[in-house]
Enzyme design. Structure first.
Site, PDB file in Angstrom:
ATOM      1  N   SER A  95     -21.266 -42.567 -57.129  1.00 54.46           N
ATOM      2  CA  SER A  95     -19.853 -42.213 -57.307  1.00 54.46           C
ATOM      3  C   SER A  95     -19.090 -42.447 -56.006  1.00 54.46           C
ATOM      4  O   SER A  95     -19.107 -43.550 -55.468  1.00 54.46           O
ATOM      5  CB  SER A  95     -19.745 -40.768 -57.794  1.00 54.46           C
ATOM      6  OG  SER A  95     -18.461 -40.464 -58.269  1.00 54.46           O
ATOM      7  N   ASP A 217     -18.479 -44.530 -69.362  1.00 50.86           N
ATOM      8  CA  ASP A 217     -18.291 -43.639 -68.218  1.00 50.86           C
ATOM      9  C   ASP A 217     -16.808 -43.298 -68.117  1.00 50.86           C
ATOM     10  O   ASP A 217     -15.991 -44.162 -67.799  1.00 50.86           O
ATOM     11  CB  ASP A 217     -18.781 -44.329 -66.942  1.00 50.86           C
ATOM     12  CG  ASP A 217     -18.711 -43.433 -65.701  1.00 50.86           C
ATOM     13  OD1 ASP A 217     -18.071 -42.370 -65.763  1.00 50.86           O
ATOM     14  OD2 ASP A 217     -19.291 -43.827 -64.674  1.00 50.86           O
ATOM     15  N   HIS A 245     -21.500 -40.357 -66.210  1.00 52.69           N
ATOM     16  CA  HIS A 245     -21.270 -40.752 -64.820  1.00 52.69           C
ATOM     17  C   HIS A 245     -22.479 -40.519 -63.919  1.00 52.69           C
ATOM     18  O   HIS A 245     -22.406 -40.823 -62.735  1.00 52.69           O
ATOM     19  CB  HIS A 245     -20.068 -39.961 -64.287  1.00 52.69           C
ATOM     20  CG  HIS A 245     -19.515 -40.468 -63.000  1.00 52.69           C
ATOM     21  ND1 HIS A 245     -19.083 -41.768 -62.819  1.00 52.69           N
ATOM     22  CD2 HIS A 245     -19.333 -39.843 -61.798  1.00 52.69           C
ATOM     23  CE1 HIS A 245     -18.644 -41.925 -61.576  1.00 52.69           C
ATOM     24  NE2 HIS A 245     -18.796 -40.779 -60.940  1.00 52.69           N
TER      25      HIS A 245
END
Length: 267
Positions: A95, A217, A245
């Site tokens: 991320s 996602d 995610h």
């Protein structure tokens, strides 16, 4: 400065093997990687750590000034690399940490020789000709909700971020992780994460790079993965047959396999 204690560094795998550094995202800690560590550690020296303010890090070392930009997190990575004398390591960032890795590779280029970006996003806010996944007012609302009731926000948002509603235990794990973070620290990390526009930093990447996206996602839609891949000439794009995610939790075997394939074939 005792970086080992400050960042709660853990090292596993053969001491003389090539190094892989695993960096967690917002509201998480190194425990989020536990399902893929055994596969990686069979043939690599795996380095795990917590950013200051997360997990088992030294919370007394946290400052709002340092961690109000991604540069503060990148310096944590650089400090970890230097403390362990890493050379040509592969940095795996989940991320927001994908972009932290880009910055860290500029600080310690001798330490980071390749990047793996897991569900990356250089900018979460939609712009002309760019889809980040959120309108500016959506991000403002998200941050306002987080700041007014962090525990409530965590309980509501973590299952959405995780996806896989048929596997509620995954959403509960992310909820627990979010809720274990100090709300004041989480507020700063969230603003840094969701308001930073790092698209201009992608052009600085010259090392071999794997862009690892999920088929579905809500935080980093596939348009983002395509954008990152196009912006980094040395990159390879792989789409996991995974939802949510956090593929290192929802699809650990596929995630580990994609990373190992990259490690085995990178220049």
């Amino acid at each position: 400065m005792d970086v080992q204690r400050r960042n709660n560094i853990t090292v596993t795998g053969p001491a003389d093997a090539p190094a892989v550094v695993l960096a967690h995202g917002f509201g998480c800690d190194q425990n989020m990687w536990r399902l893929i560590v055994p596969a990686l550690a069979a043939r690599h020296r795996v380095v795990l750590f917590d950013y200051v303010g997360s997990g088992g890090s030294d919370l007394s070392a946290w400052s709002e000034e340092r961690y109000s930009s991604l540069d503060g997190y990148a310096q944590d990575v650089a400090d970890v690399c230097e403390a362990l004398d890493l050379e040509d390591a592969v940095f795996v960032g989940h991320s927001v940490s994908a972009m932290v890795g880009v910055l860290a590779a500029r600080i310690v280029p001798e330490s980071i020789g390749a990047l793996v970006m897991v569900a990356p996003s250089p900018c979460y806010i939609d712009d002309e000709g760019y889809r980040g996944g959120f309108a500016a007012e959506d991000i403002d609302e998200l941050l306002a909700s987080l700041e007014s009731n962090y525990l409530g926000w965590s309980s509501a948002m973590a299952p959405v971020i995780m996806g896989n509603p048929d596997r509620p235990e995954l959403g509960q794990e992310l909820t627990n992780s979010f809720c274990a973070t100090d709300p004041d620290i989480a507020r700063v990390f969230a603003r840094t994460t969701f308001l930073t526009d790092s698209r201009g930093d992608l052009e600085s990447v010259t090392v071999p790079t794997l862009v690892l996206e999920c088929a579905q996602d809500v935080i980093a839609p596939r348009e983002v993965g395509a954008y990152v891949h196009a912006a980094i000439p040395s990159s390879r794009l792989v789409t996991l047959d995974a939802i949510g995610h956090c593929p290192q939790l929802s699809a650990p075997e596929a995630t580990a396999r994609a990373i190992l394939d990259f490690l085995d074939t990178r220049p």
